[in-house]
Design a protein around this motif. Structure first.
Motif, short mmCIF file in Angstrom:
data_model
loop_
_atom_site.label_atom_id
_atom_site.label_comp_id
_atom_site.label_asym_id
_atom_site.label_seq_id
_atom_site.Cartn_x
_atom_site.Cartn_y
_atom_site.Cartn_z
N PHE A 178 -1.39 11.03 7.46
CA PHE A 178 -2.17 9.79 7.57
C PHE A 178 -1.90 8.86 6.40
CE2 PHE A 178 -6.03 7.44 6.47
CZ PHE A 178 -6.04 6.59 7.55
N LEU A 179 -1.69 9.46 5.22
CA LEU A 179 -1.35 8.65 4.05
C LEU A 179 -0.02 7.92 4.28
CD1 LEU A 179 -3.03 8.34 1.55
CD2 LEU A 179 -1.64 10.06 0.43
N TRP A 230 -0.65 5.15 6.60
CA TRP A 230 -1.36 4.08 5.89
C TRP A 230 -0.36 3.22 5.13
CZ3 TRP A 230 -6.44 5.63 2.97
CH2 TRP A 230 -7.16 4.48 2.68
N PHE A 231 0.60 3.87 4.44
CA PHE A 231 1.66 3.11 3.76
C PHE A 231 2.38 2.22 4.77
CE2 PHE A 231 2.42 6.77 0.56
CZ PHE A 231 1.30 6.39 -0.13
N TRP A 277 1.65 0.94 7.66
CA TRP A 277 1.01 -0.24 8.27
C TRP A 277 0.40 -1.14 7.23
CZ3 TRP A 277 3.02 -0.95 12.65
CH2 TRP A 277 3.49 0.17 13.36
N THR A 278 0.71 -0.93 5.95
CA THR A 278 0.19 -1.83 4.92
C THR A 278 1.29 -2.60 4.21
OG1 THR A 278 -1.60 -0.28 4.54
CG2 THR A 278 -1.26 -1.96 2.89
N PHE A 279 2.39 -1.90 3.86
CA PHE A 279 3.36 -2.51 2.95
C PHE A 279 4.52 -3.16 3.70
CE2 PHE A 279 1.94 1.22 0.22
CZ PHE A 279 0.85 0.51 -0.22
N LEU A 285 -0.79 -2.69 -4.73
CA LEU A 285 -0.61 -1.80 -3.57
C LEU A 285 -1.95 -1.23 -3.14
CD1 LEU A 285 2.63 0.21 -4.36
CD2 LEU A 285 2.35 -1.73 -2.87
N GLY A 341 -3.95 -3.75 -1.22
CA GLY A 341 -3.51 -3.84 0.16
C GLY A 341 -4.01 -2.68 0.99
N MET A 342 -3.92 -1.47 0.42
CA MET A 342 -4.33 -0.29 1.17
C MET A 342 -5.83 -0.29 1.40
SD MET A 342 -1.93 2.74 -0.26
CE MET A 342 -2.67 3.98 0.78
N THR A 380 -6.37 -2.66 4.54
CA THR A 380 -6.01 -2.05 5.82
C THR A 380 -6.84 -0.81 6.10
OG1 THR A 380 -4.21 -0.96 4.66
CG2 THR A 380 -3.65 -2.91 5.91
#
Lengths: 350, 161
Positions: free
Chosen positions: A304-305, A308-309, A311-313, B14, B17-18, B21
């Motif tokens: 999941f982490l 998460w990366f 769909w964020t960065f 970062l 941002g996290m 989301t």
């Protein structure tokens, strides 16, 4: 309980066959089981990714085929199976056809070392982690061959980028693992987990372990070619990158292998930092299948982490990618190893 | 020492941002509050479009079945793909005795309309406006040609013909 089933099968086979034949049959059975795990894992993770992506983007994700859309990826896989395998005329046809198998074979070989629970681990050798890192770096060849053999500019650029990216980030993954090996003092995966009975390594090694975990997550994302490190298949620049010319099942192999690789990297993170199949504070040590449960929970957490990366960065540029590796991660990693060695030497670990 | 401040600053951004989301994800996972997806065929009875949705062109009628169109045909000339046709006629005004234009038929070809809204901008009387109906599916193309002025409607008083 699981062990009982395994010994039952073993005795059953021994009744009908000689010792060698039993051994070979068991190997084939295990291989078939792992192929099944490979397929199910791939399909489940693709579903999970799409569902999670939906929630991140204020959508719902696939929810029509089957309960919670669980059968959506199976339907997609069936579609891919039924499609024609196309190729380009000027492609190097033998390399072109072999390339996907490099990727899935290495993914399967790495999968054999993953300890799903105390009992379920196909291959537990004393150089486990070393074997894992060396095998997983063969996977680059598959992607590289695909890029070269397709005889397509986009594929070639994608393949070249793989070479740059995977070889660079292999260093960081390897050195983050070495940091934890310094703490553990062994390369065997089952022993590493046994050592964490008193406390997971991320707590035992505190500061350097946390730094190693962060580096491992960054480099692991890059290793599995996921956003923000998906320069290999950068859709907006390269079409689909190295697998532009692949269709049907050959494409599906790459697609599934990418997700299985993500699972493998997440499992290594769980083994190294979060105590593998151990339950927190040993609360469920007596229950037979609990190890599998805790391992799955932890791996899904790490996966999941990764999502998460993703769909964020936003994606890196290739020079930024190399700057991050060679100017930031690698020096930090080297200092971190020395720090960890000092801590182990001075007995400062918890 | 911009090297270390770069690392710290980068990590901070970062995490920012996290956090954003992550908020989206967990709110939608547990409550589905912000999900903007419409499960279209299922909620066909309850689905209502927002005010600014460009569904179709409509002719405004008030409660006395009066509209504001005096058949000047400026909308017809504004339309880039000829999806509007306006038929007017003239008859003497009972008060002044002069000939006055009035609307007979305002025909709208929905199948040719691109919802550009130029006719609405062109109308000097603000007679045309957006409708929020989105369900335009028909089995026959001729059903997409609509007459916008309702039967028996007449010009609103105070509009110069």
């Amino acid at each position: 309980m699981v062990l009982n089933i395994f010994t039952d099968i073993h005795n059953l086979l021994l009744e009908y066959m000689s010792e060698e034949a039993t051994h070979i049959t068991e190997l084939i059975l295990i291989a078939a089981a792992y192929l099944g795990i490979f397929a199910i894992l791939g399909l489940l993770l693709v579903w999970l990714e799409r569902r999670v992506a939906g929630f991140f983007q204020l959508r719902l994700g696939p929810n029509r085929v089957g309960p919670f859309g669980l059968f959506q990826t199976i339907a997609d896989a069936l579609k891919l199976v039924s499609k024609e395998l196309t190729g380009t005329v000027k492609a190097d046809s033998q390399l072109y056809r072999i390339a996907p198998y490099f990727v899935i074979t290495t993914a399967l070989m790495s999968l054999a070392l993953i300890p799903f629970s105390q009992e379920i681990q196909a291959f537990d050798i004393n150089i486990g982690l070393f074997f894992l890192t060396s095998v997983s770096s063969i996977g680059v060849i598959g992607i590289f061959l695909a890029g070269w053999a397709s005889n397509n500019k986009y594929s070639l650029i994608g393949g070249m980028r793989t070479g740059i990216q995977m070889i660079s980030y292999e260093l960081s993954v390897g050195m983050a693992i070495v940091t934890m090996v310094v703490l553990a003092g062994t390369l065997q995966i089952s022993e590493i987990i046994e050592l964490q009975k008193d406390g997971w390594f991320i707590f035992q090694g505190h500061i350097p372990a946390v730094i190693a975990f962060m580096i491992f997550m960054i480099a692991g994302t890059a290793e599995s070619n996921r956003v923000p490190f998906d320069l290999v298949e950068a859709e907006s620049e390269l079409g689909a990158g190295f697998h532009t010319e692949y269709s049907g099942m050959n494409f599906a192999y790459y697609f599934l292998a990418e997700f299985v690789n993500m699972f493998i990297i997440a499992s290594i993170a769980v083994v190294l930092f979060f105590g593998g199949w151990l339950s927190p504070f040993g609360i469920t040590d007596a229950i037979p299948f609990a190890g599998l449960f805790w391992f799955t929970i932890k791996v899904i957490g790490v996966i999941f982490l990764f999502m998460w990366f993703r769909w964020t960065f936003p994606r890196f540029r290739i020079d930024q990618l190399l700057t991050l590796e060679w100017k930031y991660l690698l020096p930090i990693n080297m200092v971190n190893i020395v720090l960890m060695a000092l801590m182990v030497w001075l007995g400062l670990t918890l | 020492m911009s090297y270390f401040s770069d690392i710290i600053n980068g990590t901070k951004t970062l995490i920012t941002g996290m956090r954003i989301t992550g908020k989206y994800f967990f709110v939608n996972l547990f409550t589905r509050k912000d999900v903007i997806t419409q499960q279209y065929p299922d909620n066909i009875d309850t689905l209502k479009m927002f005010d600014r949705f460009r569904g179709e062109i409509t002719l405004y009628h008030n409660e006395n079945n009066e509209h504001k169109c005096d058949a000047c045909t400026l909308c017809v000339s504004a339309c880039p793909n000829g999806s509007l046709e306006v038929f007017g006629d003239k008859k003497p005004d009972p008060e002044t005795g002069k000939n006055k234009r009035y609307l007979v038929k305002h025909i709208y070809h929905l199948e040719m309309c691109t919802m550009c809204g130029l006719c609405i901008e062109a109308c000097p009387q603000d007679a045309l406006e957006w409708g929020q109906d989105y369900h335009h599916v028909q089995y026959d193309r001729s059903k997409l040609t609509k007459v916008l002025n309702k039967p028996g409607s007449k010009l609103m008083s105070g509009i110069k013909g």
